[in-house]
Design an enzyme around this catalytic site. Structure first.
Site, PDB file in Angstrom:
ATOM      1  N   ASP A  71      93.138  -1.877  80.855  1.00 33.84           N
ATOM      2  CA  ASP A  71      93.778  -2.608  79.766  1.00 33.84           C
ATOM      3  C   ASP A  71      92.714  -3.369  78.974  1.00 33.84           C
ATOM      4  O   ASP A  71      91.694  -3.796  79.531  1.00 33.84           O
ATOM      5  CB  ASP A  71      94.808  -3.575  80.337  1.00 33.84           C
TER       6      ASP A  71
ATOM      7  N   LYS B 219     102.399   0.172  76.091  1.00 34.98           N
ATOM      8  CA  LYS B 219     101.198   0.908  76.503  1.00 34.98           C
ATOM      9  C   LYS B 219     101.087   0.973  78.032  1.00 34.98           C
ATOM     10  O   LYS B 219     100.847   2.034  78.602  1.00 34.98           O
ATOM     11  CB  LYS B 219      99.950   0.249  75.901  1.00 34.98           C
ATOM     12  N   THR B 220     101.266  -0.172  78.690  1.00 35.81           N
ATOM     13  CA  THR B 220     101.186  -0.185  80.153  1.00 35.81           C
ATOM     14  C   THR B 220     102.320   0.626  80.760  1.00 35.81           C
ATOM     15  O   THR B 220     102.130   1.348  81.751  1.00 35.81           O
ATOM     16  CB  THR B 220     101.231  -1.632  80.676  1.00 35.81           C
TER      17      THR B 220
END
Length: 350
Positions: free
Chosen positions: A113, A68-69
């Site tokens: 996040d 995701k990051t």
């Protein structure tokens, strides 16, 4: 938490983040796996570039370690704009978020996040910023308080979460593109490992890559971590040469078995099978039997065991499947819950 559990944990901490940064793909074309998400995101970004405007806000959900990051960083790179990183727990007050939003440049990508862990005041401020690129800063207290509107440069928010179900509907609905990250299959993880091996200057035969991939729990972060441990083992005990046998010996030393189960996973299964006859048994009782906190068993060990079809959670407690008996080398009783066709009365509770 034991070192064995650290090895197969999907979370990254400390120095590992710096190591990960060197292995991350920089462009969407270099990103391996998540084929559908990658294709959809490519269209979103290409359309935004052609229109000369920031793309819709992006929400990505999925387990830790799936990228995701990395995708958030790729979004900023593909758009040619800066990336600002923060996390939900860091945004305790609305002022914390306002300080970040007010300094964004036009088109900048903001990654939050664990966005589901934002405070409610910050979350409510984010609604207005996402829709109207404006925030209201409250000055003063009580009846004399005044809300001062503050313009925000158009930006793209990328929200990352491991618990999409905890996001309130008003926030979730403000994202124009929502993507769910799936676990990787072994073939995709082998591609990840070969790419990482090249960057690390390691020669990795196909059969050794397959051996590491099948023990990586479907997670690229874990695959890269196991690769580094295999490299260390090979350098110290095998003259730097990695083979399938060396990879297997290294991972066996670190107590990661052929299916990716570690010491805690096997301890849970052994207690469930040997001490409680396959269940059902309550979570607290099972945790006491393995000498861990109930939360550790429920959050750390159970998700992977359930996903592998080795354990099911029922209203009456945890129950081992026939596959669990086979994995531990034990003969299942005639009434063992079959992994392929579980009884509907025993399967996951609502």
């Amino acid at each position: 938490m034991s070192r064995e559990r650290d090895l197969v944990s999907p979370d990254a901490e400390g120095d590992e983040r710096a190591i990960e940064a060197a292995l991350r793909p920089k462009r969407l074309s270099e990103f391996i796996g998540q084929t559908r998400v990658r294709e959809q995101l490519s269209l979103v970004l290409e359309s935004a570039l052609r229109r000369g405007r920031p793309p819709d806000h992006v929400l990505m959900s999925g387990s830790p370690g799936l990228g995701k990051t990395t995708l958030a960083m790729i979004i900023a790179t593909e758009l040619g704009v800066p990336l600002r990183l923060t996390s939900g727990p860091a945004l305790e007050r609305a002022g914390d978020l306002a300080a970040i939003l007010s300094t964004l440049t036009e088109g900048e990508v903001l990654l939050i996040d664990e966005i589901h862990r934002m405070s409610r005041p910050a979350e409510e401020m984010l609604y207005l910023a996402m829709e109207d690129f404006r925030v209201d800063v409250v000055v003063g207290k009580g009846p004399g308080a005044t809300a001062i509107p503050l313009e925000v440069a158009p930006f793209t928010l990328v929200g990352a979460t491991t618990r999409a179900g905890l996001l309130p509907a008003p926030l979730r609905d403000r994202f124009g593109f929502v993507a769910h990250m799936d676990f990787y299959d072994p073939a995709e993880l082998e591609q990840v490992l070969h790419r990482s091996a090249r960057l690390l200057g390691v020669k990795l035969p196909d059969d050794a890559a397959h051996e590491i991939a099948r023990r990586s729990r479907g997670t690229p972060r874990i695959a890269n971590r196991l690769l580094r441990r295999v490299r260390d083992f090979a350098e110290v005990r095998a003259g730097g040469t990695i083979t399938k046998e060396i990879a297997s010996a290294a991972l066996n030393l670190y107590e990661v078995d052929a299916e990716g189960l570690d010491r805690l996973d096997r301890a849970v299964l052994e207690a469930l099978l040997v001490k409680f006859g396959g269940g059902p048994v309550g979570l607290s009782t099972l945790a006491v039997a393995v000498g861990e906190e109930p939360e550790t068993v429920e959050v750390v060990a159970e998700p992977f065991l359930v996903r592998q079809g080795l354990l099911v959670r029922t209203p009456r407690g945890r129950v081992a499947t026939a596959a669990a008996w086979a994995h531990m080398g034990l003969t299942p009783p005639p009434d063992a819950l079959g992994a392929a066709s579980p009884s509907p009365t025993l399967f996951d509770e609502p």
